[in-house]
Write a protein that holds these residues in place. Structure first.
Motif, short mmCIF file in Angstrom:
data_model
loop_
_atom_site.label_atom_id
_atom_site.label_comp_id
_atom_site.label_asym_id
_atom_site.label_seq_id
_atom_site.Cartn_x
_atom_site.Cartn_y
_atom_site.Cartn_z
N TYR A 1 0.83 -1.21 0.00
CA TYR A 1 0.00 0.00 0.00
C TYR A 1 0.87 1.26 0.00
O TYR A 1 0.57 2.22 -0.71
CB TYR A 1 -0.95 -0.02 1.20
CG TYR A 1 -2.00 1.06 1.12
CD1 TYR A 1 -3.01 0.99 0.18
CD2 TYR A 1 -1.96 2.14 1.98
CE1 TYR A 1 -3.98 1.99 0.10
CE2 TYR A 1 -2.92 3.14 1.91
CZ TYR A 1 -3.94 3.05 0.97
OH TYR A 1 -4.89 4.04 0.89
N THR B 1 -4.80 5.67 -4.75
CA THR B 1 -5.33 5.92 -3.42
C THR B 1 -5.17 7.40 -3.14
O THR B 1 -4.21 8.02 -3.59
CB THR B 1 -4.62 5.11 -2.32
OG1 THR B 1 -5.11 5.55 -1.05
CG2 THR B 1 -3.12 5.27 -2.36
N SER C 1 -11.32 -3.39 -1.88
CA SER C 1 -10.00 -2.83 -2.16
C SER C 1 -9.12 -3.97 -2.62
O SER C 1 -9.06 -5.01 -1.97
CB SER C 1 -9.39 -2.20 -0.90
OG SER C 1 -10.11 -1.06 -0.52
#
Length: 165
Positions: free
Chosen positions: A18, A28, A84
């Motif tokens: 991430y 994101t 996600s």
């Protein structure tokens, strides 16, 4: 390839995947990568709700992950989740996203979800939207210029899948 529930031991790798997208992309809208305690809380809270948090394990390494969390915090949204899906750098185009989403959706239904929402940043590439379309998601709207990151305004596409059909 094994798709399995995430464990606490997977979370440093999940955080690193991430963090890559936080630092290098607009997929994101986070501008600071969350630290390990965030991911520990996320894993615990999703587990308490019976919602899936999965990893793609390739040769003992986390090559990607997917989870579904409640779409909005108000109680009436409790049967709607947002998915996600993130793949490790260098792991795109190998079928991992399809494998993760393919395993995630039936687990969402089993957990009592009726609707799955995908909020996809408009990066100028269609890979995420195409992945979702392949599973029956339909486009239900666009939010224009709602995010500002890396010096540009970014739209989001909203997609939805009805798990009751």
């Amino acid at each position: 390839m094994p798709i399995r529930p995430a464990t606490a031991a997977d979370l440093p790798a999940v955080a690193a995947v991430y963090a890559h997208y936080v630092a290098t992309s607009v997929v994101t809208f986070d501008e600071t990568a969350p630290e390990l305690p965030f991911w520990q809380t996320r894993l615990r809270e999703l587990g308490e709700r019976g919602l899936p948090f999965l990893v793609a394990d390739v040769d003992g390494e986390v090559a990607g992950y997917a989870y579904a969390g409640q779409w909005r915090p108000k109680p009436a949204y409790r049967h709607t989740v947002e998915d996600s899906v993130y793949l490790a750098p260098g792991r795109t185009g190998q079928g991992l996203g399809r494998a993760l989403l393919g395993e995630l959706l039936p687990r969402c239904a089993k957990a009592g979800a009726r609707q799955v929402v995908a909020v996809i940043a408009d990066t100028g590439q269609d890979a995420s939207a195409a992945l979702h379309r392949a599973f029956g998601f339909v486009s239900v709207g666009r939010l224009t210029g709602v995010g500002f990151k890396l010096g540009r305004w970014v739209d989001t596409q909203l997609m939805q899948l009805d798990l009751t059909r």
